[in-house]
Scaffold this motif. Sequence first.
Motif, short mmCIF file in Angstrom:
data_model
loop_
_atom_site.label_atom_id
_atom_site.label_comp_id
_atom_site.label_asym_id
_atom_site.label_seq_id
_atom_site.Cartn_x
_atom_site.Cartn_y
_atom_site.Cartn_z
N ILE A 101 0.84 -1.20 0.00
CA ILE A 101 0.00 0.00 0.00
C ILE A 101 0.87 1.25 0.00
N GLU A 102 1.88 1.30 0.86
CA GLU A 102 2.73 2.49 0.97
C GLU A 102 3.52 2.73 -0.32
N ASP A 103 3.95 1.64 -0.98
CA ASP A 103 4.75 1.80 -2.19
C ASP A 103 3.94 2.24 -3.40
N ASN A 104 2.62 2.06 -3.36
CA ASN A 104 1.81 2.31 -4.54
C ASN A 104 0.69 3.32 -4.34
N THR A 105 0.65 3.94 -3.18
CA THR A 105 -0.36 4.97 -2.90
C THR A 105 0.31 6.11 -2.15
N ASP A 106 -0.45 7.12 -1.80
CA ASP A 106 0.07 8.24 -1.02
C ASP A 106 -0.04 7.98 0.49
N ILE A 107 -0.52 6.81 0.88
CA ILE A 107 -0.65 6.47 2.30
C ILE A 107 0.72 6.15 2.86
N GLU A 108 1.11 6.81 3.95
CA GLU A 108 2.46 6.69 4.47
C GLU A 108 2.58 5.69 5.62
N GLU A 109 1.56 5.54 6.44
CA GLU A 109 1.66 4.70 7.63
C GLU A 109 0.59 3.62 7.61
N ALA A 110 0.61 2.78 6.58
CA ALA A 110 -0.41 1.73 6.46
C ALA A 110 -0.32 0.71 7.58
N GLU A 111 0.84 0.63 8.22
CA GLU A 111 1.02 -0.31 9.33
C GLU A 111 0.04 -0.02 10.48
N SER A 112 -0.38 1.23 10.59
CA SER A 112 -1.28 1.61 11.68
C SER A 112 -2.74 1.27 11.40
N TYR A 113 -3.06 0.78 10.19
CA TYR A 113 -4.44 0.46 9.84
C TYR A 113 -4.78 -0.97 10.29
N PRO A 114 -6.02 -1.21 10.72
CA PRO A 114 -6.42 -2.59 11.02
C PRO A 114 -6.50 -3.42 9.76
N ILE A 115 -6.42 -4.74 9.91
CA ILE A 115 -6.37 -5.65 8.76
C ILE A 115 -7.56 -5.48 7.82
N PRO A 116 -8.81 -5.36 8.32
CA PRO A 116 -9.93 -5.20 7.37
C PRO A 116 -9.77 -3.98 6.47
N GLU A 117 -9.25 -2.88 7.02
CA GLU A 117 -9.07 -1.68 6.20
C GLU A 117 -7.95 -1.88 5.19
N LEU A 240 10.16 18.83 14.79
CA LEU A 240 9.09 17.97 15.31
C LEU A 240 7.95 17.90 14.30
N TYR A 241 7.49 16.67 14.06
CA TYR A 241 6.40 16.42 13.12
C TYR A 241 5.29 15.74 13.92
N SER A 242 4.41 16.54 14.49
CA SER A 242 3.41 16.05 15.43
C SER A 242 2.30 15.30 14.71
N ALA A 243 1.51 14.55 15.48
CA ALA A 243 0.37 13.83 14.91
C ALA A 243 -0.61 14.80 14.25
N GLU A 244 -0.82 15.95 14.88
CA GLU A 244 -1.73 16.95 14.33
C GLU A 244 -1.23 17.46 12.99
N GLY A 301 -3.40 5.28 15.83
CA GLY A 301 -3.47 3.87 15.44
C GLY A 301 -2.15 3.14 15.54
N GLU A 302 -1.04 3.89 15.65
CA GLU A 302 0.28 3.26 15.77
C GLU A 302 0.67 2.99 17.21
N LEU A 303 0.05 3.69 18.15
CA LEU A 303 0.49 3.61 19.54
C LEU A 303 0.28 2.20 20.10
N ALA A 304 1.30 1.70 20.78
CA ALA A 304 1.12 0.47 21.55
C ALA A 304 0.11 0.73 22.66
N HIS A 305 -0.57 -0.33 23.10
CA HIS A 305 -1.64 -0.14 24.07
C HIS A 305 -1.14 0.39 25.41
N TYR A 306 0.17 0.20 25.69
CA TYR A 306 0.72 0.65 26.96
C TYR A 306 1.31 2.06 26.87
#
Length: 576
Positions: A101-117, A240-244, A301-306
């Motif tokens: 997805i990252e290599d072929n779209t403009d989406i940069e952090e596909a790892e943070s998406y759930p599997i269904p998405e 700094l490149y914040s989430a916002e 979506g990237e944050l670990a639960h802890y």
Amino acid sequence: MTETADVVELAKRRGYFFQASGAYGGVSGFYTFGPQGAALKRNIEDTWRDRFTIQEGNLEVDAPTIAPESVFEASGHLDGFDDMLVECPDCGESHRADHIIEDNTDIEEAESYPIPEVEELIAEFELVCPSCGAGLAGRTVTAFNLMFETNIGPGSSQPGYLRPETAQGIFVEFPQLKEYARNQLPFGVTQIGRAYRNEISPRRSLLRVREFTQAELELFVDPEEDEPDLDAVRDVTAPLYSAEMQDDPDAAAAEWTIGEAVDEGVIGDEWVAYYLGIAKEWYDRVGVDMERFRFRQHLPGELAHYAADCWDAEAEVDGDWIELAGFAYRSDYDLSKHADHSDDDFTLFTQYDEPQTVERATVDPDMSYLGPEFGGAAAGIAEALQTLADRDRTAFDGDSVTVEVDGESYDIPTEHVNFSVDEVTESGEHITPHVVEPSFGVDRALYTVVHHAFSEDEVEGEHRNYLALEPEVAPTFVGVFPLTDQDGLPERAREVAQDLRDAGLSVTYDDSGSIGRRYRRQDEVGTPFCVTLDGDPQGTATIRERDSTAQARVDLADLVDVLTALRTGDATFDDY
């Protein structure tokens, strides 16, 4: 060729790094560091150890790279250390779905998406297999655990795993390490060592490999008492490149001082901010180009639960931003997990300034009743009763009290619980420390340093490639040459080379080819200085500086002192 192709070609030709086991066709994801690369890697590790272990007053350990299965059951790696795998229906090749997805779209952090998405995105963009071009729409994306499994000892009676991170080797030894720290918080433990991840699709040279080196610091703190010395880094500026900011595709990292970022709430945790400040200075020290460097905040979506907040150090390499390090506040998650799964004590006793009188709720269950009545569940019931007393005293006001053990509820008559609330004087309390973790990838730091140091220019009408490495990390600090093979110059040059080695400098001797060719060889491997002996009767030699190619005459009697001063930064070449 692209910049990356140029660097990878130079790295192999000049002995920095190359794919391992080439005589047998090579194995994806495994690299050998050649003579230059091993020296550069060691120097980078030494500067990290100097800054994060020695200067910070931390302890250092070297834990095994294999641990029993129980360690990773406790840490959660058996259940949640996964990447997203998609298999091609035609050629059978497996790929990282998020990378496609990252290599072929403009989406940069596909790892943070759930599997269904991720499955929906593959279908939406009609993505195909990178190997054969077959369509992947409709293919199931699965979670693939990245750990290498093995057996400890003969047979399969004790399964184990190669560690996927060095951190667990620190956490699991906390009961012993706290003794070495004299049970005083805060204290930090560092480790530099190998880790292993069975990557689905290793790629991009050292950036996605199956064996790599980490440098990690686990800082154990009292969350109620311990604060960092933020003034030490308050004025350090960092991009700094914040989430916002990441919500705007056109936004770029903005320069903040660490103090301003904390005051404005851009960085939520002061400990994380402190280590961002230290890390920025360290990356600058080893030669990462600060014009191509930033700290990026994890998206929700990237944050670990802890983790309440987490930032990555990133560098731009050939147009892409790559992760170099992660900085996380891990709370008490790790130590609590190991406490729950082991028989050891992962708490630390902290002394109050003055003794305190407090009320404590206690239970003293009548085991002569619980045993016959509840059998094997009796011990668990007794423990659950004390836990309930600590949490909710009113639960014991009635004729009976209800607790749950292993999913089953039990009603116990209050008369058999022996509940009481007593005043006790305490000198301190047992706490489970929280953990702050800066985690660095050494191989990625090396890869970035080599990329950012790669330079081209023209010298005397001839094209030149050279590595503008920082003198502190360069594999070889000085090359020593005789101008000719006449008049005993080679023998004298060898003596000079040995004198410099005896002074602790990394030296290479070269008498092959023209002096210009020898200079080019050392430029290309990043040697900062070259010394040429030409038989001057006044007892001088020429020092040549790599980047500018400028030269200076220095008395041979002063040569060790001059080069040592250049190595330590006590002098610059302009001084001579």
